[in-house]
Design a protein around this motif. Structure first.
Motif, PDB file in Angstrom:
ATOM      1  N   SER A 170       7.882  -2.827   6.551  1.00  0.00           N
ATOM      2  CA  SER A 170       7.545  -3.206   7.929  1.00  0.00           C
ATOM      3  C   SER A 170       6.772  -4.516   8.021  1.00  0.00           C
ATOM      4  N   GLY A 171       6.095  -4.903   6.923  1.00  0.00           N
ATOM      5  CA  GLY A 171       5.254  -6.100   6.984  1.00  0.00           C
ATOM      6  C   GLY A 171       3.936  -5.860   7.673  1.00  0.00           C
ATOM      7  N   TYR A 172       3.619  -4.603   7.964  1.00  0.00           N
ATOM      8  CA  TYR A 172       2.340  -4.269   8.606  1.00  0.00           C
ATOM      9  C   TYR A 172       1.314  -3.904   7.541  1.00  0.00           C
ATOM     10  N   ASP A 173       0.108  -4.435   7.692  1.00  0.00           N
ATOM     11  CA  ASP A 173      -1.001  -4.142   6.781  1.00  0.00           C
ATOM     12  C   ASP A 173      -0.632  -4.465   5.333  1.00  0.00           C
ATOM     13  N   MET A 174      -0.105  -5.665   5.142  1.00  0.00           N
ATOM     14  CA  MET A 174       0.267  -6.135   3.795  1.00  0.00           C
ATOM     15  C   MET A 174      -0.960  -6.676   3.063  1.00  0.00           C
ATOM     16  N   PRO A 175      -1.031  -6.489   1.734  1.00  0.00           N
ATOM     17  CA  PRO A 175      -2.077  -7.163   0.957  1.00  0.00           C
ATOM     18  C   PRO A 175      -1.939  -8.675   1.088  1.00  0.00           C
ATOM     19  N   LEU A 191       1.359 -10.944  19.464  1.00  0.00           N
ATOM     20  CA  LEU A 191       1.398 -10.177  18.219  1.00  0.00           C
ATOM     21  C   LEU A 191       0.056 -10.207  17.490  1.00  0.00           C
ATOM     22  N   PRO A 192      -0.315  -9.115  16.827  1.00  0.00           N
ATOM     23  CA  PRO A 192      -1.542  -9.096  16.014  1.00  0.00           C
ATOM     24  C   PRO A 192      -1.280  -9.702  14.636  1.00  0.00           C
ATOM     25  N   HIS A 193      -1.705 -10.942  14.430  1.00  0.00           N
ATOM     26  CA  HIS A 193      -1.436 -11.645  13.177  1.00  0.00           C
ATOM     27  C   HIS A 193      -2.423 -11.216  12.089  1.00  0.00           C
ATOM     28  N   SER A 194      -1.913 -11.112  10.867  1.00  0.00           N
ATOM     29  CA  SER A 194      -2.755 -10.668   9.754  1.00  0.00           C
ATOM     30  C   SER A 194      -3.470 -11.822   9.059  1.00  0.00           C
ATOM     31  N   ALA A 195      -2.920 -13.036   9.143  1.00  0.00           N
ATOM     32  CA  ALA A 195      -3.480 -14.178   8.427  1.00  0.00           C
ATOM     33  C   ALA A 195      -3.185 -15.455   9.215  1.00  0.00           C
ATOM     34  N   CYS A 196      -3.493 -16.600   8.608  1.00  0.00           N
ATOM     35  CA  CYS A 196      -3.297 -17.885   9.277  1.00  0.00           C
ATOM     36  C   CYS A 196      -1.964 -18.499   8.844  1.00  0.00           C
ATOM     37  N   ASN A 234      -7.955 -16.953   5.796  1.00  0.00           N
ATOM     38  CA  ASN A 234      -9.227 -16.957   6.523  1.00  0.00           C
ATOM     39  C   ASN A 234      -9.161 -15.948   7.670  1.00  0.00           C
ATOM     40  N   GLY A 235     -10.100 -14.988   7.676  1.00  0.00           N
ATOM     41  CA  GLY A 235     -10.120 -13.971   8.730  1.00  0.00           C
ATOM     42  C   GLY A 235      -9.094 -12.883   8.541  1.00  0.00           C
ATOM     43  N   TYR A 236      -8.575 -12.745   7.313  1.00  0.00           N
ATOM     44  CA  TYR A 236      -7.504 -11.778   7.041  1.00  0.00           C
ATOM     45  C   TYR A 236      -7.851 -10.384   7.568  1.00  0.00           C
ATOM     46  N   THR A 237      -6.857  -9.754   8.181  1.00  0.00           N
ATOM     47  CA  THR A 237      -7.090  -8.446   8.783  1.00  0.00           C
ATOM     48  C   THR A 237      -5.792  -7.637   8.795  1.00  0.00           C
ATOM     49  N   LYS A 238      -5.905  -6.413   9.211  1.00  0.00           N
ATOM     50  CA  LYS A 238      -4.724  -5.572   9.356  1.00  0.00           C
ATOM     51  C   LYS A 238      -3.891  -6.095  10.538  1.00  0.00           C
ATOM     52  N   GLY A 239      -2.622  -6.358  10.293  1.00  0.00           N
ATOM     53  CA  GLY A 239      -1.769  -6.887  11.354  1.00  0.00           C
ATOM     54  C   GLY A 239      -0.347  -7.038  10.869  1.00  0.00           C
ATOM     55  N   ILE A 240       0.425  -7.807  11.626  1.00  0.00           N
ATOM     56  CA  ILE A 240       1.839  -8.014  11.323  1.00  0.00           C
ATOM     57  C   ILE A 240       2.010  -9.280  10.486  1.00  0.00           C
ATOM     58  N   LYS A 288       0.834  -1.193   0.000  1.00  0.00           N
ATOM     59  CA  LYS A 288       0.000   0.000   0.000  1.00  0.00           C
ATOM     60  C   LYS A 288       0.877   1.253   0.000  1.00  0.00           C
ATOM     61  N   SER A 289       0.373   2.312  -0.608  1.00  0.00           N
ATOM     62  CA  SER A 289       1.155   3.551  -0.643  1.00  0.00           C
ATOM     63  C   SER A 289       1.287   4.157   0.740  1.00  0.00           C
ATOM     64  N   GLU A 290       0.278   3.917   1.587  1.00  0.00           N
ATOM     65  CA  GLU A 290       0.321   4.409   2.961  1.00  0.00           C
ATOM     66  C   GLU A 290      -0.266   3.368   3.899  1.00  0.00           C
ATOM     67  N   ILE A 291       0.273   3.301   5.108  1.00  0.00           N
ATOM     68  CA  ILE A 291      -0.285   2.463   6.168  1.00  0.00           C
ATOM     69  C   ILE A 291      -0.498   3.329   7.398  1.00  0.00           C
ATOM     70  N   ASP A 292      -1.115   2.753   8.407  1.00  0.00           N
ATOM     71  CA  ASP A 292      -1.301   3.456   9.671  1.00  0.00           C
ATOM     72  C   ASP A 292       0.049   3.468  10.400  1.00  0.00           C
ATOM     73  N   TYR A 293       0.852   4.452  10.089  1.00  0.00           N
ATOM     74  CA  TYR A 293       2.222   4.504  10.602  1.00  0.00           C
ATOM     75  C   TYR A 293       2.249   4.560  12.132  1.00  0.00           C
ATOM     76  N   LYS A 294       1.304   5.270  12.710  1.00  0.00           N
ATOM     77  CA  LYS A 294       1.262   5.415  14.169  1.00  0.00           C
ATOM     78  C   LYS A 294       1.022   4.061  14.836  1.00  0.00           C
ATOM     79  N   ASN A 295       0.099   3.284  14.304  1.00  0.00           N
ATOM     80  CA  ASN A 295      -0.204   1.984  14.900  1.00  0.00           C
ATOM     81  C   ASN A 295       0.943   0.995  14.680  1.00  0.00           C
ATOM     82  N   MET A 296       1.515   1.005  13.473  1.00  0.00           N
ATOM     83  CA  MET A 296       2.676   0.158  13.198  1.00  0.00           C
ATOM     84  C   MET A 296       3.799   0.478  14.171  1.00  0.00           C
ATOM     85  N   LYS A 297       4.051   1.747  14.375  1.00  0.00           N
ATOM     86  CA  LYS A 297       5.127   2.168  15.263  1.00  0.00           C
ATOM     87  C   LYS A 297       4.876   1.704  16.694  1.00  0.00           C
ATOM     88  N   ALA A 298       3.620   1.751  17.131  1.00  0.00           N
ATOM     89  CA  ALA A 298       3.282   1.318  18.491  1.00  0.00           C
ATOM     90  C   ALA A 298       3.566  -0.170  18.674  1.00  0.00           C
TER      91      ALA A 298
END
Length: 338
Positions: free
Chosen positions: A82-87, A190-195, A158-164, A40-50
């Protein structure tokens, strides 16, 4: 048939400078254009940093170094590496066998989405580690100076979401964990993005498979021998598996059959890397071709690793490297069937 190569990079420095040097090295490499297309061109930088501040704050310094080395903004470096909020990532297969003495695994995917870097890094404020880079900051698999060895295995979206991403999770484990208990605790937090499955071993002889989803994490502990492939085995998570898991089940059955052979580390490594092996694949066009074999022996701190159809094997005493001894290898040359 086409040749492909993996660069071997050794870095001992502050995390910022490791990122800086890696960024300068990766400049104009094809993988950067690929990452620009799929991230993505932009991610939630503040949340990734946290998240990074909580689990591996030094990696923020490495990201800053990458941004400077590549002459891009810190927020852009975060979205790229960062690997955060990856497609979503499709396909991907990996087979691992873990014993109390050693760990061996094959990584299967597409060369188009492969960094082509094996790095040995020794940051000032984190554990030294060796492994194959993924999205530059992350790792497919690797081992650290405390003897923690770990690899990822895609299960489903399955259950894909914004995460690491799991490759970022692996990097955090390698950099900060000194036992399987530490690694399991991190994977539960850790907040996992996928399975994904995570295969784990340590120098005390502890072995485990962690089955992780965005909603739930299950731990399967082993005694002296375990296998790990691309489907969940815990009953509570089986509904998360892909519709078709026959190939994963077949690989697991084959690996379980190796238990009674009592192979040495070297023999098991040779078994995995052989093009005749049931866990070596060449379907690169469908994102299922073996790209590398990685292994580690706890008894003698020995890494054995190679890439597809290569005549070269990196044979590294990792403890010697941690103690300051450099290795001479700079590149691995292999062959991809396309």
């Amino acid at each position: 048939m086409s040749t492909f190569s993996v660069s071997v990079i050794q870095l001992r420095d502050r995390s910022f400078d490791i990122g800086l040097k890696m960024g300068q090295y990766m400049k104009n490499k094809p993988i950067l254009k690929t990452l620009e297309l799929i991230t993505k061109s932009e991610i939630d930088y503040k949340n990734m940093k946290a998240i990074f501040l909580n689990f591996a704050p030094h990696l923020l310094d490495e990201l800053d170094g990458l941004s400077q080395g590549l002459e891009i903004s810190p927020s852009r470096a975060a979205s790229l590496f960062s690997g955060y909020d990856m497609p979503k990532t499709e396909a991907m297969g990996c087979s691992a066998l873990i014993t109390k003495d050693y760990y061996v695994r094959n990584y299967d995917f597409s060369p188009a989405l492969y960094d082509g870097v094996f790095s040995l890094v020794q940051p000032e404020t984190a554990f030294a580690s060796a492994g194959y880079n993924l999205q530059i900051l992350g790792r497919h698999d690797g081992v650290n100076q405390e003897g923690i060895v770990v690899g990822l295995h895609f299960v489903s979206n399955n259950g894909y979401t914004k995460g690491i991403s799991p490759w970022t999770s692996i990097r955090m484990i390698l950099d900060t964990c000194s036992s399987i208990d530490d690694a399991i605790y991190m994977l539960k937090e850790l907040p996992h993005s996928a399975c994904y499955n995570f295969s784990l071993g340590d120098k005390q002889g502890n072995i485990a498979e962690v089955e992780a989803t965005p909603e739930k994490v299950i731990v399967r502990n082993g005694q002296s021998f375990m296998t790990c492939v691309n489907h969940f085995q815990d009953d509570s998570l089986k509904h998360k598996n892909r519709i078709s898991i026959e190939g994963s089940i077949e690989r697991n059955h084959y690996l379980l059959g190796l238990k009674d052979k009592n192979y040495t580390h070297r023999q098991m490594f040779e078994e995995f890397k052989s093009i005749k092996s049931p866990v070596f694949f060449t379907d690169y066009g469908n994102m299922f071709g073996t790209l590398h074999t990685f292994s580690y022996s706890h008894k003698d701190s020995r890494i054995l690793t190679t890439i597809a159809k290569s005549n070269q094997v990196l044979d590294i005493n990792f403890q010697d490297w941690v103690d300051g001894e450099e290795i001479n290898d700079r590149v691995l040359q292999g062959v991809i069937e396309v």
